[in-house]
Every structure is written in structure tokens, then in C-alpha cells.
Enzyme design. Structure first.
Site, PDB file in Angstrom:
ATOM      1  N   HIS A  28       7.011  -6.943  -7.203  1.00 28.53           N
ATOM      2  CA  HIS A  28       6.181  -6.543  -6.059  1.00 28.53           C
ATOM      3  C   HIS A  28       6.583  -5.150  -5.613  1.00 28.53           C
ATOM      4  CE1 HIS A  28       9.155  -6.740  -2.757  1.00 28.53           C
ATOM      5  NE2 HIS A  28       9.697  -7.735  -3.436  1.00 28.53           N
ATOM      6  N   CYS A  29       5.653  -4.467  -4.940  1.00 28.12           N
ATOM      7  CA  CYS A  29       5.955  -3.191  -4.303  1.00 28.12           C
ATOM      8  C   CYS A  29       5.837  -3.402  -2.801  1.00 28.12           C
ATOM      9  CB  CYS A  29       5.023  -2.091  -4.801  1.00 28.12           C
ATOM     10  SG  CYS A  29       3.275  -2.435  -4.527  1.00 28.12           S
ATOM     11  N   MET A  30       5.554  -2.356  -2.052  1.00 29.42           N
ATOM     12  CA  MET A  30       5.533  -2.500  -0.605  1.00 29.42           C
ATOM     13  C   MET A  30       4.359  -3.338  -0.110  1.00 29.42           C
ATOM     14  SD  MET A  30       5.698   0.473   2.327  1.00 29.42           S
ATOM     15  CE  MET A  30       7.285   1.031   1.738  1.00 29.42           C
ATOM     16  N   ARG A  32       1.902  -5.015  -2.626  1.00 31.23           N
ATOM     17  CA  ARG A  32       1.198  -5.787  -3.650  1.00 31.23           C
ATOM     18  C   ARG A  32       2.143  -6.628  -4.506  1.00 31.23           C
ATOM     19  NH1 ARG A  32      -2.409  -0.670  -5.958  1.00 31.23           N
ATOM     20  NH2 ARG A  32      -2.770   0.261  -3.929  1.00 31.23           N
TER      21      ARG A  32
END
Length: 642
Positions: A28-30, A32
């Protein structure tokens, strides 16, 4: 978002993408959740977008499910927890297993249920996971450090001209310090990954122990004894412990901080609390222990002879791990100032010799374990030159007992030097063979006897008492547990599987004359239809080109393979390529190797046609075509007759 809603959304996402079995890995990113999907035909994009809690869906090289800051990390963690893996790790895929393989897995799972590893072994396993990814960097930087040490010591001894060689040594040391000077940061990042915390926060906490923002003229004070704190106090073990505590705190804060401010509040509180904890508790405790050891070391030195040599040689590496070796620097300098040499340093250098001897014993006894053997082969030259981190953190410490027997081997080498006495070094610096030029008064032969004693002592003690039974069993069963997934007949036919979906292309149809002319060996090429490249054989990753476009693999049956993703794509410098494996990693057919953004590569003007070359073609009777036209990942691709 409550924990129940988090878990509900995690399961609903799985329901719309074909379940966990359709996922290769998840990160995951910030904002998504990023999913690497096996079969997009099973994904219901409309259903995903309709889920309560999903803000949008992006179809790219990964399937990106937009959740929003403060919630995405919780949903991603819930999804990987469901299948029992960590973020970024490959998902287990039972649907791809035969009945026999599923039965074998169930048997292992049942056995593990009743033979759970001890907490001590779990700690050692965690340490191994933290440092094994650093081994290639340790080895490369260690060799450079060893060369710099030899040259630097020769300059100090007057054998080389400082004006001519000084700049070269400086440059080599700058490269070396890229890892060894900032090892605490790399350790913090990897430890955070291992413990399920945010890697960046772990790196910052590791960097905190370096006290980079402190004014040396106004140092921070140890709250226990009033002395100034020293950079690195607490050592690598202190960093690992602090990051473990950080992981517990961060996970707790994620649960209680409101989603709307989680991305701001949680990392701020975590770093502030853990920074204070590390600076004013972890580091001072190490300093308090250091102060107590000063008296002990003074006593040992007064005892003298073989006894003090053994104690110091055996105890040095544990001191290094906790950052306590720094208390010895003023002792070395005082000895040099008063007598012209430090008789302490040659004895302490024997600790590295014991590690080298232990590594040789492990290599000899466990050589069937190919991964371990490769790690040892890479770390041994570095260890001989006096750089011990690869052997300590990558080989002996994760096994437990070999680290102890290696320390005893160092004690034997120290006892030899202590027994002869009057053997000192005219300056402080790296140990191993690199220290020989600095030995004073022609006593280098005593130092060399100590090295040989440390090597032999570490080997014998480890061979006889230091090899864990589970490691012996692992080595003996290595071939069984790493079978080659090939089609084999009485005529010794081996198969290399297709690494990607696409269309088979003959090598002589390629525009590249090297591949078309089979200069590197026979094989086939594939025009890929997607960017998911997987392992074509069971084996070991022998090389990964820095730009990630080319991977070398050696199968367990000895097939040497080069997979070159695209033509002339080295010029992209890694753009569009996402690497999933490291050099030395053991792989099985179907394991993800590289994900390539094909549209990006093509947009830059490069062909994505992928040659798969059998580098040791000459060793086989024939290397030929097994399939033409359209081919799927995992299908028999290249036929090899021995």
C-alpha cells in the site's frame, strides 16, 4: 473506521477480485492498496467501485484500490493478516498445487503446530531476516573496506607514500562508509519491515542513535552517570530493540487515532516518544553497561597472559553488537601514547578470526544448503580482511550456537597472543590480515599464529559443538525440499517454463545480432502480452542487473539461464521495472521476478521482446523449441536434452 469495518472491507475487496488466491502480492501507499493480480478476468471493477469505503479504482501495472489516508494501511494489514503473510510477500496459492503438494504442505503445517519454534529461535530468525538482504552490500563494501584498510595500514607503517595513496584510501573509505557508517539506518528500515512497522520510521529511529544533530561541544548527557552520550551507543542490537518497541506503539496508535488525522498524528507521536526512549533510555543503559565493563577490562588486562587473551578474544564480538566496544578506543590511544603500541587490539582482532573459522566449518558441514553456502562464500573474503558484519549478521548469529562457538574460537586465538605477550599495534584500525602491517617490533609472526589459532579454533569448536541439528536436517533435505519442476523422461529431457504470457519468437527473428546469432547460447524469445515475469525453473537467482532488465538464474539441475527483458533496455536505467527478487534468493517456478510496465517501455521506443537464453548450451545434446505461437506463464517452453 472501526476494526469491524476494516475487516469487512478487506473481505469485500477479496470477494470482488477473485479471493486471495488471485493475488500475487499486496502493498500500500499513502492512499491506495496496490494488488498484483494473477488473472484480471476474475476482477469485478464495477463491484469494487461500489464498495462502501472504496473511493476509486485505478487499473495499472498493479490494481490500485483507493481507500484514503489513515485507513489504507489498516485495510492492507487486515488483508495480508487474513492469508498469513507480510506486506510485499508473495501470497500462498493453493489452487496451483497438486494434491500431493497440498498434502505435503498440510503435513508440514501439522508438524509445525506441535513443534513451534522457541522464542529464542524466533528472535534469531528475525535478526536473519533483517540482515540477509544486506549481505550483497556487506560483501561489496567489505571488500572495498578491506583494500582500504590494507593500503591505509601500509601508509601508517611507512611502506606507502601518503601523498600518493592517501586520496585513493579516502575515496575507498567514503564508498565503504555508505553502508558501515549508516548501518543503523539500514537496520532500522529492515527491522521495521520485519516487525510490521513503517520502514521510514524505523530508519529515522536508527539514524537517531547516530546523534547527527548534536553539538559535540554541548553533548547530550547520560541520565544514569552524567557522562556524555556517544554516537552509536547501544549498537545494532539496541536499534533492533528500539524498532521492535516502535512497531508495538505504532500499531497501537493506528487503532486509537481517528482515521482523519492518523497520517499526521501517528508518525509524529511515534517518532517523538521512541526518539526520547532511544536517546534517554536505550543508549544510556548501554553506556551504563559500558562503564561497568571498564573496570572488568582493566582487571582482565592486569591478569595478563593466556587467560586475559581468551576472555577478551571471546567477549569482543558481543560488545560490538551492543556498541560497547567504543569504551576501548581511549584505552587503545592511552596504550599507544605511553608504550608506542596497543597490545589490546591484536587480541581483540582474534574475534573475527573465530568467525572465519566457524564459517568454514558451517560451509563444510552444511554445503548441501546452496543458499547458505553462497552467503558464506561471499562473506568469507570480507571476514578474512577484518570486516565481520556479513559473517556475524548473515551467518553465525541467526543460527545461535555457531556465534557462541565462533566467539570461543576467537578466545583461542586471543589466548595464543596473550601467552606470547609483547604483541601490539602501532595504530588502531580494522583487524584480520589487514592489521599485519601495523604490528610493532617485528612481532607480526605472533599475530599470524593467533590468526591461525582463531581460524582453527573456530572451525574445530563449531564443527564439533556449534552446528544446530535443525540446520543439519535442513541441509540434508535441501534437494528434497527444493525439487526441480521439470518434465523428465528416461532420455533426460528437461523443460524451461515460460516466464510470461505472450507469443513465442525465434531468436533468429530478433533485431539484436547477439541474440539472433546465438552468441550467448540457444533459446527462445517471447513477445509479452503483460508485464508479470516469473521464474521459469526452480533454482537460485545468480545475478540481477542493476537496471533490473536482465536476470541470471541457475536451476537446481544446473541449467544456466539469462532472461533479458526487452532489447537495449539497459538504457532505461530501471525505468518501468519493479524487481521482486535479490541475488542469491532461492526461487520456484512461478515465483514473481520482475513486473514491467510494458506501455512505458514501449513509449520510450524500446522493444519488450524477451530472449530466454541457455548460457551453458554446450553442455547439452540439444536445446530446442517446445512450443510455438501463443504461450501462457508456466507452460513448457524450451526443451533441453542432456
Amino acid at each position: 473506521m472501526t476494526e469491524d469495518k476494516i475487516n469487512r472491507l478487506a473481505q469485500e475487496i477479496y470477494a470482488q477480485i477473485g479471493g486471495p488466491d488471485n493475488v500475487i502480492k499486496l502493498i500500500h501507499c499513502m492512499t491506495r492498496v496496490r494488488l498484483t493480480i494473477r488473472d484480471y478476468a476474475q476482477v469485478d471493477i464495477a463491484g469494487l467501485k461500489a464498495l462502501d469505503g472504496v473511493m476509486g479504482v485505478v487499473e495499472d501495472d498493479t490494481l490500485q484500490v483507493v481507500i484514503g489516508p489513515g485507513k489504507v494501511n489498516k485495510v492492507a494489514q487486515a488483508m495480508v493478516d487474513t492469508v498469513g503473510v507480510k506486506l510485499g510477500e508473495p501470497f500462498p496459492n493453493a489452487q496451483d498445487l497438486s494434491f500431493a503438494e497440498q498434502t505435503a504442505q498440510n503435513k508440514v503445517a501439522a508438524k509445525n503446530q506441535y513443534n513451534k519454534p522457541s522464542k529464542f529461535k524466533a528472535v534469531l530468525k528475525a535478526i536473519s531476516n533483517i540482515f540477509v538482504p544486506l549481505i550483497p552490500a556487506f560483501v561489496g563494501a567489505g571488500i572495498i573496506a578491506g583494500i582500504a584498510s590494507v593500503l591505509g595500514n601500509l601508509i601508517t607503517a611507512g611502506s606507502l607514500d601518503a601523498n600518493q595513496w592517501g586520496q585513493i584510501v579516502t575515496v575507498l573509505n567514503i564508498i565503504k562508509n555508505g553502508i558501515f557508517g549508516y548501518l543503523a539506518i539500514y537496520t532500522g528500515i529492515n527491522a521495521a519491515t520485519e516487525f510490521g512497522a513503517t520502514p521510514g520510521l524505523g530508519g529515522v529511529l536508527g539514524a537517531t542513535t547516530l546523534l547527527a544533530g548534536m553539538n559535540p561541544e554541548q553533548p547530550l548527557i547520560n541520565i544514569f552517570d552524567g557522562q556524555a552520550l556517544a554516537a552509536g551507543q547501544g549498537g545494532i542490537i539496541g536499534v533492533i530493540f528500539a524498532v521492535w518497541v516502535l512497531s508495538r506503539l505504532e500499531k497501537r496508535l493506528h487503532k486509537i487515532i481517528p482515521d482523519a488525522v492518523d497520517i499526521i498524528v501517528t508518525p509524529t507521536i511515534t517518532l517523538l516518544v521512541m526518539g526520547l526512549f532511544t536517546i534517554f533510555l536505550v543508549m544510556p543503559v548501554a553506556g551504563w553497561i559500558s562503564a561497568g565493563l571498564v573496570g572488568g577490562i582493566t582487571w582482565v588486562l592486569n591478569v595478563g597472559g593466556a587467560v586475559s587473551g581468551f576472555i577478551l578474544g571471546a567477549a569482543f564480538l558481543p560488545m560490538v553488537m551492543f556498541g560497547l566496544h567504543q569504551i576501548l578506543t581511549p584505552i587503545h590511544l592511552e596504550m599507544i601514547a605511553k608504550t608506542g603500541s596497543t597490545q589490546l587490539l591484536p587480541i581483540l582482532a582474534m574475534a573475527g578470526a573465530g568467525q572465519v573459522g566457524a564459517a568454514f566449518a558451517l560451509w563444510y558441514k552444511l554445503k548441501q544448503n546452496k543458499v547458505l553456502a553462497n552467503n558464506i562464500k561471499g562473506a568469507l573474503p570480507v571476514g578474512i580482511l577484518g570486516i565481520g558484519e556479513p559473517l556475524i549478521y548473515g551467518v553465525t548469529l541467526p543460527m545461535g550456537r555457531p556465534f557462541i562457538t565462533a566467539c570461543l574460537g576467537g578466545g583461542i586465538g586471543g589466548a595464543i597472543i596473550g601467552a606470547f605477550g609483547n604483541t601490539g599495534a602501532i595504530a588502531i584500525g580494522p583487524s584480520g590480515v589487514a592489521l599485519i602491517p601495523l604490528i610493532a617490533h617485528g612481532r607480526w609472526w605472533v599475530y599470524c599464529l593467533g590468526l591461525l589459532g582463531g581460524y582453527l579454533g573456530g572451525f574445530v569448536v563449531t564443527y564439533c559443538f556449534g552446528i544446530p541439528k535443525d540446520e543439519i536436517s535442513k541441509a540434508q533435505n535441501y534437494a528434497v525440499e527444493h525439487p526441480v519442476t521439470t518434465v523428465q523422461t528416461a532420455d533426460e529431457v528437461l523443460m524451461v517454463m515460460a516466464p510470461v504470457n505472450g507469443t513465442v519468437v525465434a531468436l533468429n527473428d530478433l533485431a539484436d545480432p547477439v541474440f539472433a546469432g546465438e552468441m550467448m547460447g540457444k533459446g527462445l524469445a517471447i513477445e509479452p502480452s503483460d508485464g508479470e515475469f516469473v521464474a521459469p525453473v526452480d533454482g537460485i537467482v545468480t545475478s540481477v542487473f542493476p537496471t533490473q532488465h536482465a536476470i541470471g538464474i541457475t536451476s537446481h539441475r544446473g541449467i544456466e539461464i539469462l532472461m533479458h527483458i526487452g532489447l537495449n533496455t539497459v538504457k532505461l536505467a530501471g525505468m518501468g521495472y519493479t524487481q521482486h527478487v535479490q541475488q542469491g534468493q532461492t526461487i520456484k517456478v512461478g515465483d514473481p521476478l520482475v513486473t514491467v510496465d510494458l506501455p512505458t517501455v514501449r513509449a520510450m521506443g524500446y522493444a519488450v521482446t524477451t530472449p530466454v537464453i541457455i548460457l551453458n548450451t554446450a553442455e547439452y545434446q540439444s536445446v530446442g523449441v517446445n512450443s510455438t505461437g501463443t504461450i501462457q506463464r508456466g507452460a513448457a517452453f524450451i526443451k533441453i536434452v542432456k
